[in-house]
Design an enzyme around this catalytic site. Structure first.
Site, PDB file in Angstrom:
ATOM      1  N   GLY A 118     -11.279  -6.057 -16.867  1.00 13.63           N
ATOM      2  CA  GLY A 118     -12.425  -6.792 -17.408  1.00 13.63           C
ATOM      3  C   GLY A 118     -13.515  -5.870 -17.928  1.00 13.63           C
ATOM      4  N   TYR A 157      -5.461 -14.027 -18.419  1.00 13.41           N
ATOM      5  CA  TYR A 157      -6.790 -13.771 -19.007  1.00 13.41           C
ATOM      6  C   TYR A 157      -7.320 -15.029 -19.687  1.00 13.41           C
ATOM      7  CZ  TYR A 157     -10.373 -10.363 -19.631  1.00 13.41           C
ATOM      8  OH  TYR A 157     -11.537  -9.675 -19.484  1.00 13.41           O
ATOM      9  N   HIS A 201     -12.895  -5.842 -12.930  1.00 14.76           N
ATOM     10  CA  HIS A 201     -13.275  -6.905 -11.989  1.00 14.76           C
ATOM     11  C   HIS A 201     -13.045  -6.390 -10.563  1.00 14.76           C
ATOM     12  CE1 HIS A 201     -13.903 -10.943 -10.546  1.00 14.76           C
ATOM     13  NE2 HIS A 201     -13.867 -11.464 -11.756  1.00 14.76           N
TER      14      HIS A 201
HETATM   15  O1  YXS Z   1      -9.108   2.467  -0.597  1.00 16.10           O
HETATM   16  P1  YXS Z   1     -10.625   2.222  -0.756  1.00 16.10           P
HETATM   17  O2  YXS Z   1     -11.184   1.172   0.163  1.00 16.10           O
HETATM   18  O3  YXS Z   1     -11.415   3.496  -0.825  1.00 16.10           O
HETATM   19  O4  YXS Z   1     -10.773   1.550  -2.213  1.00 16.10           O
HETATM   20  C1  YXS Z   1     -10.239   2.202  -3.326  1.00 16.10           C
HETATM   21  C2  YXS Z   1      -9.783   1.137  -4.280  1.00 16.10           C
HETATM   22  O5  YXS Z   1      -9.161   0.061  -3.632  1.00 16.10           O
HETATM   23  C3  YXS Z   1     -11.105   0.699  -4.847  1.00 16.10           C
HETATM   24  N1  YXS Z   1     -10.926   0.055  -6.138  1.00 16.10           N
HETATM   25  C4  YXS Z   1     -11.263  -1.222  -6.394  1.00 16.10           C
HETATM   26  N2  YXS Z   1     -11.799  -2.162  -5.591  1.00 16.10           N
HETATM   27  C5  YXS Z   1     -11.986  -3.383  -6.144  1.00 16.10           C
HETATM   28  N3  YXS Z   1     -11.678  -3.685  -7.436  1.00 16.10           N
HETATM   29  C6  YXS Z   1     -11.167  -2.754  -8.257  1.00 16.10           C
HETATM   30  N4  YXS Z   1     -10.926  -3.059  -9.552  1.00 16.10           N
HETATM   31  C7  YXS Z   1     -10.917  -1.448  -7.734  1.00 16.10           C
HETATM   32  N5  YXS Z   1     -10.404  -0.305  -8.245  1.00 16.10           N
HETATM   33  C8  YXS Z   1     -10.421   0.585  -7.252  1.00 16.10           C
HETATM   34  O6  YXS Z   1     -11.866   1.883  -5.005  1.00 16.10           O
HETATM   35  C9  YXS Z   1     -11.420   2.860  -4.041  1.00 16.10           C
HETATM   36  C10 YXS Z   1     -11.007   4.110  -4.763  1.00 16.10           C
HETATM   37  O7  YXS Z   1      -9.845   3.752  -5.542  1.00 16.10           O
HETATM   38  P2  YXS Z   1      -8.640   4.780  -5.772  1.00 16.10           P
HETATM   39  O8  YXS Z   1      -8.374   5.495  -4.505  1.00 16.10           O
HETATM   40  O9  YXS Z   1      -7.542   4.026  -6.425  1.00 16.10           O
HETATM   41  O10 YXS Z   1      -9.311   5.783  -6.812  1.00 16.10           O
HETATM   42  P3  YXS Z   1      -8.510   6.707  -7.847  1.00 16.10           P
HETATM   43  O11 YXS Z   1      -9.547   7.611  -8.397  1.00 16.10           O
HETATM   44  O12 YXS Z   1      -7.298   7.244  -7.219  1.00 16.10           O
HETATM   45  O13 YXS Z   1      -8.016   5.713  -8.991  1.00 16.10           O
HETATM   46  C11 YXS Z   1      -8.987   5.105  -9.837  1.00 16.10           C
HETATM   47  C12 YXS Z   1      -8.300   3.924 -10.577  1.00 16.10           C
HETATM   48  C13 YXS Z   1      -9.403   3.155 -11.347  1.00 16.10           C
HETATM   49  C14 YXS Z   1      -7.241   4.451 -11.557  1.00 16.10           C
HETATM   50  C15 YXS Z   1      -7.646   3.022  -9.515  1.00 16.10           C
HETATM   51  O14 YXS Z   1      -8.624   2.724  -8.527  1.00 16.10           O
HETATM   52  C16 YXS Z   1      -7.163   1.738 -10.110  1.00 16.10           C
HETATM   53  O15 YXS Z   1      -6.147   1.693 -10.806  1.00 16.10           O
HETATM   54  N6  YXS Z   1      -7.955   0.650  -9.877  1.00 16.10           N
HETATM   55  C17 YXS Z   1      -7.609  -0.684 -10.383  1.00 16.10           C
HETATM   56  C18 YXS Z   1      -7.917  -0.784 -11.898  1.00 16.10           C
HETATM   57  C19 YXS Z   1      -7.566  -2.185 -12.350  1.00 16.10           C
HETATM   58  O16 YXS Z   1      -6.400  -2.566 -12.397  1.00 16.10           O
HETATM   59  N7  YXS Z   1      -8.613  -2.948 -12.665  1.00 16.10           N
HETATM   60  C20 YXS Z   1      -8.450  -4.384 -13.047  1.00 16.10           C
HETATM   61  C21 YXS Z   1      -9.134  -5.252 -12.006  1.00 16.10           C
HETATM   62  S1  YXS Z   1      -8.774  -6.958 -12.302  1.00 16.10           S
HETATM   63  C22 YXS Z   1      -9.616  -7.289 -13.771  1.00 16.10           C
HETATM   64  O17 YXS Z   1     -10.440  -6.494 -14.240  1.00 16.10           O
HETATM   65  C23 YXS Z   1      -9.312  -8.555 -14.459  1.00 16.10           C
HETATM   66  C24 YXS Z   1      -9.165  -9.710 -13.529  1.00 16.10           C
HETATM   67  S2  YXS Z   1      -7.887  -8.361 -15.440  1.00 16.10           S
HETATM   68  O18 YXS Z   1      -6.964  -7.561 -14.640  1.00 16.10           O
HETATM   69  O19 YXS Z   1      -7.355  -9.664 -15.728  1.00 16.10           O
HETATM   70  O20 YXS Z   1      -8.276  -7.629 -16.604  1.00 16.10           O
END
Ligand code: YXS
Length: 259
Positions: free
Chosen positions: A108, A138, A64
């Site tokens: 998500g 969730y 998400h």
């Molecule tokens: O700093 P900038 O502006 O370049 O942005 C960064 C991150 O903030 C952004 N970004 C996201 N933006 C919005 N929503 C996201 N889910 C998201 N994930 C990342 O993308 C830019 C690059 O991220 P960065 O620097 O962390 O990249 P990386 O290669 O070091 O790491 C990749 C990840 C995917 C491991 C890391 O970005 C990460 O852990 N992202 C969050 C993954 C996550 O927790 N997703 C769940 C979202 S909430 C959801 O899906 C449901 C509501 S729930 O949680 O209930 O399941």
């Protein structure tokens, strides 16, 4: 189309998530583009869809778009949330959706992948159920998606730890269908898509809906049962059913028309 690339080759549609700068986060824009593409492919009589990211993607989808989550005061995963629309569209579209995974799948996006009918992943793929990572409650049908894909104990581990699990472990516990080397995954996925596309589309569409109704209804409501029986009648009254039986008896390949 922004956010995704859509192609169709005969009966096989392919939707490639294409917003790498946002790690293919399931934003309203990207989700709307995927839903529109599934609906376009359904109209174009595609018989199977591959949902994928770019070759070699390190992140299939970051889940998400956190930027679009409410900061409080309302359900972050309510009925009209883009992610909910996406999961329902994948589950109810007529054609099977094969998720082809390379890289990390987060939050998500894991539910989105598990809502697909078949999951084929490269060895580097990982799956992390992250609500606990963000303090997100969730939603009920989302939990049902997870429970349909893995045992309750595994779902608890995924949900409580929010830790990524490997493609190898996901396959071992039956959460995904196949793990295939990155250099072979595209061909493997395409071959499976071609096999599906050469089978009877009406029969497959009704079995997909039958399995959704049966897996989702506990117990099956009278209306759900009657719906399944009515849908099955369309198939056994169809040309394709008759053709399939005739072709088998005459030892030839059937020619299915979807009628
Ligand atoms: O700093 P900038 O502006 O370049 O942005 C960064 C991150 O903030 C952004 N970004 C996201 N933006 C919005 N929503 C996201 N889910 C998201 N994930 C990342 O993308 C830019 C690059 O991220 P960065 O620097 O962390 O990249 P990386 O290669 O070091 O790491 C990749 C990840 C995917 C491991 C890391 O970005 C990460 O852990 N992202 C969050 C993954 C996550 O927790 N997703 C769940 C979202 S909430 C959801 O899906 C449901 C509501 S729930 O949680 O209930 O399941």
């Amino acid at each position: 189309m922004d956010f995704i690339k859509l192609t169709q080759d005969g009966y096989i549609g392919t939707i490639t998530l294409d917003n790498p700068k946002k790690l293919n986060a399931l934003s309203h824009g990207l989700v709307t583009a995927v839903i529109d593409s599934l609906q376009q492919l359904e109209k174009a009589e595609a018989r199977v869809v591959i949902l994928r990211a770019h070759s070699g993607a390190k992140v299939w989808s970051a889940g998400h778009d956190v930027g679009e989550l409410p900061e409080g005061g309302r359900d972050p995963l309510g009925w009209d949330d883009p992610l909910r629309h996406l999961v329902r569209t994948i589950e109810t579209c007529r054609m099977p959706v094969i998720a082809m995974i390379e890289g990390g799948v987060w939050g998500g996006a894991v539910e989105t992948v598990l809502a697909c009918d078949i999951v084929i992943a490269a060895p580097d793929a990982t799956f992390a159920v992250t609500p606990a990572r963000l303090g997100v409650p969730y939603n009920v049908s989302g939990m049902m998606t997870f429970m349909s894909a893995a045992s309750l104990r595994v779902v608890k581990e995924l949900a409580f730890t929010a830790a990524p699990i490997s493609a190898e472990r996901a396959e071992r516990i039956g959460m995904i269908n196949h793990v295939v080397a990155p250099e072979a995954i595209e061909e493997f996925t395409r071959e499976m898509a071609t096999t599906i596309a050469n089978n009877a589309p009406l029969s497959i569409a009704v079995m997909k809906e039958q399995l959704r109704v049966l897996a989702g209804a506990k117990p099956v409501s009278p209306r759900g049962f009657e719906k399944v029986q009515g849908l099955r009648r369309i198939v056994y009254d169809s040309h394709d059913y008759h053709e399939g039986i005739r072709a088998f008896k005459e030892k030839r390949r059937p020619v299915f028309t979807g009628k």
